[in-house]
Design an enzyme around this catalytic site. Structure first.
Site, PDB file in Angstrom:
ATOM      1  N   HIS A  81    -106.846   2.929  46.764  1.00  0.00           N
ATOM      2  CA  HIS A  81    -105.713   2.008  46.804  1.00  0.00           C
ATOM      3  C   HIS A  81    -105.064   1.914  45.428  1.00  0.00           C
ATOM      4  O   HIS A  81    -103.857   1.853  45.281  1.00  0.00           O
ATOM      5  CB  HIS A  81    -106.174   0.611  47.213  1.00  0.00           C
ATOM      6  CG  HIS A  81    -106.691   0.536  48.599  1.00  0.00           C
ATOM      7  ND1 HIS A  81    -105.866   0.726  49.682  1.00  0.00           N
ATOM      8  CD2 HIS A  81    -107.919   0.317  49.090  1.00  0.00           C
ATOM      9  CE1 HIS A  81    -106.591   0.612  50.783  1.00  0.00           C
ATOM     10  NE2 HIS A  81    -107.846   0.369  50.457  1.00  0.00           N
ATOM     11  N   ARG A 106     -89.582  16.328  57.709  1.00  0.00           N
ATOM     12  CA  ARG A 106     -89.966  17.606  58.321  1.00  0.00           C
ATOM     13  C   ARG A 106     -91.348  17.452  58.940  1.00  0.00           C
ATOM     14  O   ARG A 106     -92.304  17.150  58.234  1.00  0.00           O
ATOM     15  CB  ARG A 106     -90.004  18.702  57.255  1.00  0.00           C
ATOM     16  CG  ARG A 106     -88.689  18.889  56.520  1.00  0.00           C
ATOM     17  CD  ARG A 106     -88.844  19.965  55.431  1.00  0.00           C
ATOM     18  NE  ARG A 106     -87.687  19.963  54.561  1.00  0.00           N
ATOM     19  CZ  ARG A 106     -87.576  19.251  53.447  1.00  0.00           C
ATOM     20  NH1 ARG A 106     -88.588  18.474  53.070  1.00  0.00           N
ATOM     21  NH2 ARG A 106     -86.494  19.293  52.715  1.00  0.00           N
ATOM     22  N   GLU A 108     -76.563  23.613  61.577  1.00  0.00           N
ATOM     23  CA  GLU A 108     -76.939  24.601  60.562  1.00  0.00           C
ATOM     24  C   GLU A 108     -76.576  26.019  60.986  1.00  0.00           C
ATOM     25  O   GLU A 108     -76.911  26.977  60.311  1.00  0.00           O
ATOM     26  CB  GLU A 108     -78.431  24.489  60.230  1.00  0.00           C
ATOM     27  CG  GLU A 108     -79.339  24.561  61.437  1.00  0.00           C
ATOM     28  CD  GLU A 108     -80.779  24.148  61.139  1.00  0.00           C
ATOM     29  OE1 GLU A 108     -81.214  24.276  59.987  1.00  0.00           O
ATOM     30  OE2 GLU A 108     -81.458  23.695  62.072  1.00  0.00           O
ATOM     31  N   ASN A 161     -78.503  24.594  53.702  1.00  0.00           N
ATOM     32  CA  ASN A 161     -79.182  25.823  53.256  1.00  0.00           C
ATOM     33  C   ASN A 161     -79.004  26.939  54.273  1.00  0.00           C
ATOM     34  O   ASN A 161     -78.544  28.036  53.948  1.00  0.00           O
ATOM     35  CB  ASN A 161     -80.676  25.579  53.040  1.00  0.00           C
ATOM     36  CG  ASN A 161     -80.952  24.506  52.020  1.00  0.00           C
ATOM     37  OD1 ASN A 161     -80.017  23.867  51.528  1.00  0.00           O
ATOM     38  ND2 ASN A 161     -82.201  24.293  51.698  1.00  0.00           N
ATOM     39  N   ASP A 162     -79.368  26.642  55.525  1.00  0.00           N
ATOM     40  CA  ASP A 162     -79.212  27.661  56.553  1.00  0.00           C
ATOM     41  C   ASP A 162     -77.744  27.915  56.874  1.00  0.00           C
ATOM     42  O   ASP A 162     -77.334  29.049  57.068  1.00  0.00           O
ATOM     43  CB  ASP A 162     -79.978  27.275  57.825  1.00  0.00           C
ATOM     44  CG  ASP A 162     -81.437  27.724  57.740  1.00  0.00           C
ATOM     45  OD1 ASP A 162     -81.700  28.689  56.987  1.00  0.00           O
ATOM     46  OD2 ASP A 162     -82.283  27.123  58.414  1.00  0.00           O
TER      47      ASP A 162
END
Lengths: 85, 541
Positions: free
Chosen positions: B188, B294, B428, B451-452
């Site tokens: 913790h 993601r 994309e 990006n793509d």
């Protein structure tokens, strides 16, 4: 007395956070709530006892609920287990 | 000068005097008492005070580090109110006629032992929680406040180990850094130190008896701890610290500020993350939400298809941690370049144009449904949104919605609670751009994956370094596509975000705002720099 069995799917088992929530939930009912694993039994309203069982993933626990509101308690506990553990 | 090494939990440089933090545990004496009733009353008062302190800490931690990290203080309250614990204290006081301090210390040791002897490492670490609550009680019984640092000037705190309550209640203005001998990156303390943004080293090979009151430097960037540094090193470190501080201060001053331009245009600024471990960074950098989570890590870090329960736990953690802020989770976007053996995917000539993303989901519906069930269930715990990658047609969305309908029907049938998350898609592919007007009718939001989109639009493989001279990230073709998507989306009241690298490009921030982009999602580190740029922009100028 009512009882149900549940097999833990959570990777960390009954760790601190869900144990705390489980105790909180059990305390909202008047019934006595016991949790058993491998012959060891703990009071579900006591966090040390519950965590002391050391319940891990894939282990089966049995809840035994006794008291006037045992039906409601059983249902709430079972739902909690399904959703959190 | 002495140099020690430790594992850095949080970067940054601290220079100052060292304060060795000592716990109160060594001071407990066993004393005979005459009146057990009075002693128990004293214990009950101390317990009430300790519980009140923990409530305060819970509130403080809730604000500073979020619900998940704060929960420990609620658990500590329960531990203090545990019947077995209290009966043990009372039993010792009444049968041995001894002081409450001694009863608490003995009980704490006994309960800590139960945990310390367990097989499971996580449970063994909980022994520290038992000690922590016992020490809190002792501090209250002794009349002192636990863990307060008495010194006037800010210090580097060095300790054997620090309990979570000790870290969070330290007056942050008085603490420059933490150095501990023990502690793990999962403790913790490490998590809290990280979320609080204090340089911290753990597992440091330091000799605590040697250093109290001496001058020291903590270099969190290199994981070094220097005691009594020489002039040369000191000058060098001061310079390093200045540069870091100037940048940090400028950015810190932006925390809590709105993402608003000089002429009053507001924009949502979210974070991109790829693992639950990144959640503290989202909070630290004051992101308004998560624009791209993601989900691949769940699959890549596993040796089997992650189960519904495994996924549900992760998504629920995200939903609860974000506490009402939007968190967009992208469904599985895996392909031949990012693959797991258990998927059994074949190698492809051209993975970027291959069997990936939604194409896998729509053909392996069992895998897709498992993820959707987990996502819909977790949506009952917070504001989750679901985003589908690699879309090229309206038909794909219809097929997704059929599967979603099946999932919801199954959940309803089983009586499993679920939420109604927003659903959106990644834009994309140039195809998605061209039909964005139609796509916008089907979904709640778009997120442009630049990006793509750039790689597909310019027909440039970014993995190939020989193409670098042809690659222009600001190519007008890409920018016009973005403008076109925004226009088409807004016509259908669909909101639009950008979650690719371009979103963090401050040279383009103004242009994106002029286009009407509603949300920018960037790596947590870029949140504050982009906020700075937004606040300097005047769209009417």
């Amino acid at each position: 007395m009512k009882e149900f069995k549940y097999v833990i799917t959570d990777n960390e088992g009954i760790h601190a956070r869900p144990a705390g929530e489980l105790v909180k939930l059990a305390k909202t009912f008047a019934s006595e709530v016991k949790v058993a694993k491998d012959g060891k039994e703990a009071d579900c309203k006591k966090i040390f006892a519950l965590m002391g069982l050391g319940v891990k993933k894939d282990q089966e626990v049995c809840f035994k609920v006794t008291g006037e509101d045992e039906d409601a308690a059983c249902e709430a506990l079972e739902q909690f287990m399904r959703e959190n553990l | 000068m002495k140099t020690y090494s430790g594992k850095s939990v949080y970067g940054g440089i601290a220079i100052g005097r060292i304060h060795v933090y000592k716990k109160n545990e060594s001071m407990v004496r066993r004393e005979k008492i005459d009146n057990p009733d009075a002693e128990m009353e004293r214990y009950e008062r101390a317990k009430a005070e300790a519980v009140a302190q923990l409530k305060g800490l819970y509130d403080k931690a809730l604000k500073e580090v979020g619900e998940v990290n704060a929960a420990i203080f609620e658990i500590h309250q329960m531990m203090l109110e545990d019947d077995d614990y209290n009966e043990s204290v009372e039993n010792i006081v009444r049968t041995q006629h001894v002081n409450a301090e001694y009863a608490v210390a003995s009980t704490g040791d006994n309960f800590a032992k139960i945990f310390a002897e367990m097989e499971d490492e996580y449970m063994r670490e909980r022994a520290a929680d038992v000690k922590d609550i016992s020490e809190r009680l002792l501090a209250v019984l002794g009349g002192g406040s636990a863990g307060a640092v008495q010194s006037q000037e800010p210090v580097i705190i060095a300790a054997d180990d620090l309990a979570p309550s000790e870290t969070v209640q330290l007056d942050k203005d008085k603490v420059l850094a933490f150095v501990t001998v023990h502690g793990s990156t999962n403790s913790h303390t490490a998590i809290l130190a990280k979320t609080m943004g204090i340089p911290a080293l753990i597992g440091t090979d330091v000799e605590l008896e040697e250093i109290d009151g001496k001058f020291g430097i903590v270099d969190g960037l290199e994981g070094k701890f220097y005691v009594e540094p020489d002039e040369e090193l000191l000058a060098q470190m001061r310079e390093k610290q200045q540069a870091e501080l100037a940048q940090k201060e400028m950015l810190q001053s932006l925390k809590g500020k709105e993402n608003v331009t000089l002429d009053g245009r507001k924009v949502m600024l979210y974070a991109n993350i790829g693992n639950v471990k990144d959640l503290p960074k989202v909070m630290q950098n004051d992101a308004g939400g998560i624009g791209l989570f993601r989900s691949e890590f769940l699959y890549l870090e596993s040796d089997h298809f992650p189960t519904e329960e495994e996924q549900f736990q992760v998504y629920k953690t995200v939903a609860e941690t974000m506490a009402g802020k939007r968190a967009i989770i992208r469904t599985l976007d895996i392909g031949a370049d990012k693959k797991c053996d258990y998927f059994g995917l074949e190698a492809e000539e051209n993975p970027a144009l291959g069997y990936r993303g939604i194409r896998i989901c729509l053909t392996r519906t069992d895998v897709f449904k498992t993820q959707l069930r987990a996502l819909f269930r977790a949506s009952a715990f917070g504001k989750l949104a679901i985003m589908y990658p690699m879309i090229i047609s309206v038909d794909e969305i219809r097929r997704i919605q059929e599967i979603v309908a099946e999932v919801k029907a199954e959940l309803t049938e089983n009586g499993t609670p679920f939420g109604e998350p927003e659903q959106g898609i990644m834009i994309e592919t140039p195809a998605a751009v061209m039909v964005s007007g139609e796509l916008a009718k089907e979904v709640d939001f778009f997120s442009i994956g630049t990006n793509d989109l750039t790689q597909y639009t310019l027909a440039i493989d970014r993995q190939n370094p020989r193409l670098d001279e042809f690659y222009d990230p600001h190519h007008p073709a890409v920018l016009r596509m973005i403008a076109m998507v925004v226009e088409n989306a807004h016509r259908e009241n669909t909101w639009v975000g950008i979650c690719g690298e371009l979103g963090a490009d401050t040279e383009l921030t103004e242009e994106f705002l002029k286009m009407g982009v509603d949300e920018l999602s960037v790596s947590p580190n870029y949140i504050l720099p982009v906020r700075k740029r937004i606040r300097e922009t005047n769209l009417e100028a």
